[in-house]
Design an enzyme around this catalytic site. Structure first.
Site, PDB file in Angstrom:
ATOM      1  CG  ASN A   7      -6.440   3.090   8.118  1.00  0.00           C
ATOM      2  OD1 ASN A   7      -5.251   2.789   8.044  1.00  0.00           O
ATOM      3  ND2 ASN A   7      -7.389   2.432   7.486  1.00  0.00           N
ATOM      4  CD  GLU A 382     -12.009  -2.629   8.279  1.00  0.00           C
ATOM      5  OE1 GLU A 382     -12.386  -2.071   7.229  1.00  0.00           O
ATOM      6  OE2 GLU A 382     -10.954  -3.269   8.367  1.00  0.00           O
TER       7      GLU A 382
END
Ligand code: ADP
Length: 402
Positions: A7, A382
């Protein structure tokens, strides 16, 4: 499959190395202050072993090289060779209207992401930097992009079009996109699983409440509406973002305060929300502490935060023609029993009856046994969704090319 999930933000990279068979994170960490001489890599292995490395990390490529270095290291590592990373999955914020599912990253995909930069000027550029860095460091490892927007791409037109001239939608792609899609999708699946129901036959409201906050109305497995819009600024009150506003007040404030476009953007994105109203903090824990100490503005912030969620529950129940489950997730949704209690109070008319003790004890089902609409508290994950999606896409490609 063993997947490295990345990320990439403008000055940080969060990562997890996940075994999708077991769902376990073999290692996780974050590189912070990329671009500065005081950058830090914090790495934790599955067995709790941890290490912090400080140094000058000038760009995303060097940051990823550091991450691989520690993953390979004798003392703190989890792999023997770079090839043990079977694929890399990237969280990509904006897929525009093009990407309705996760995709294998090719040069054409990178080109489309670059074309979409205008839609997500803060988020997509560092995502692309991360992808290009991995391409150079691990040229033979497949990379997959998993989009925050993809889960919301099946929204009906009436939910995604704004009441502005239609030509502007055609010309600039101005529409509701919605974000936090991986989280909404993950907790919706978990909720259906927990209740032993098929996702295809229930109406769920999911509330992802972290620093950024959004809700989704999920009918028969499809996100039919969501609170974030063209950008993540719309909808709920957030840590530093205003959420819903009368659009003309922006013009009014710009005129009164002589603000430029950029300054107005900063006001709404960085100085509004919990911090703007309370003047104290963007962090819900600190807001709640200030409320306990009798701070009036912190109380306004807390009340507005909860009131808006309550309003959207009513609105989404109406939009879906009923409601079967409510799910709370994200740092605030998972941890603040005060917020959940305030939001769910007086919603008995919708069939929502919170159980005070279960809510305080942070159980998974926090509604009363007799509550027509169960209320669930489900920790989001996530990274796991990104890892699973990445392995699915890579396996599909492997089957096709065999
Ligand atoms: P991000 O959106 O950056 O991933 P998180 O999902 O971690 O953030 O959520 C951060 C928010 O969660 C902060 O406002 C923090 O105060 C809040 N939070 C975390 N723990 C608690 C708690 N025990 N009570 C209330 N709020 C909490």
């Amino acid at each position: 499959m063993k997947i490295l999930v990345l990320n990439c933000g403008s000055s940080s990279i969060k990562y997890q190395f996940i075994d999708t068979e077991s769902g376990a994170a073999l290692a996780k960490g974050v590189v912070e202050r990329i671009g500065m001489s005081s950058a830090v890599l914090s790495h934790t292995r599955y067995d709790g072993d941890g290490i912090k490395i400080a140094g000058e990390i000038l760009d995303h490529q060097i940051a990823i090289e550091y991450v691989l270095g520690v993953m390979l290291s004798k003392n703190h590592g989890v792999i023997d060779d770079k090839s043990d990373i079977e694929a890399v999955g990237h969280r990509v914020v904006h897929g525009g209207e093009t990407f309705t599912d996760s995709v294998l990253i090719t040069d054409e995909v990178i080109k489309v992401l670059q074309d979409n930069i205008e839609l997500a000027p803060l988020h997509n550029p560092p995502n692309i930097k991360g992808i290009q860095a991995v391409k150079r460091i691990l040229p033979n490892t497949p990379q997959v992009a998993v989009f925050d927007t993809a889960f919301h791409t099946k929204m009906p037109t009436k939910a995604f079009l704004y009441g502005i001239p239609y030509e502007l939608y055609k010309k600039y792609k101005i529409r509701r996109y919605g974000f936090h899609g991986t989280s909404h999708s993950y907790v919706a699946h978990k909720a259906a699983e927990k209740l032993g129901k098929s996702l295809d036959s229930i109406r769920i409201i999911t509330a992802h409440l972290g620093n950024g906050c959004s809700m989704a109305a999920i009918k028969n497995g499809i996100s039919v509406d969501t609170t974030m819009g063209f950008t993540p600024l719309e909808g709920l009150l957030m840590g530093t973002r205003s959420g819903d506003l009368d659009p003309s007040l922006i013009l009014y404030i710009m005129g009164k305060e002589g603000l430029s476009l950029n300054e107005a953007g900063t006001l709404l994105n960085k100085h509004s929300g919990l911090i703007g109203i309370s003047g104290e903090s963007s962090d819900m824990r600190e807001i709640q502490n200030a409320v306990k100490e009798g701070n009036k503005r912190a109380k306004y912030a807390f009340d507005i935060f909860c009131y808006r969620i309550k309003k959207y529950i009513g609105s989404y129940a109406a939009a879906m023609g009923g409601l079967d489950v409510v799910v709370f997730t994200g740092g605030i949704g998972e941890n603040s029993s005060e917020v959940r209690e305030e939001v769910c109070g007086d919603l008995g008319f919708l069939g929502i009856e919170l159980d005070e003790t279960r809510n305080m004890n942070k159980e998974e089902i926090i509604s009363k046994d007799g509550s027509k609409v169960p209320v669930l508290r489900i920790p989001t994950n996530e990274e796991l969704v990104i890892a699973i999606d990445t392995s699915r896409i890579v396996e599909e490609i492997n089957v096709k090319t065999k």
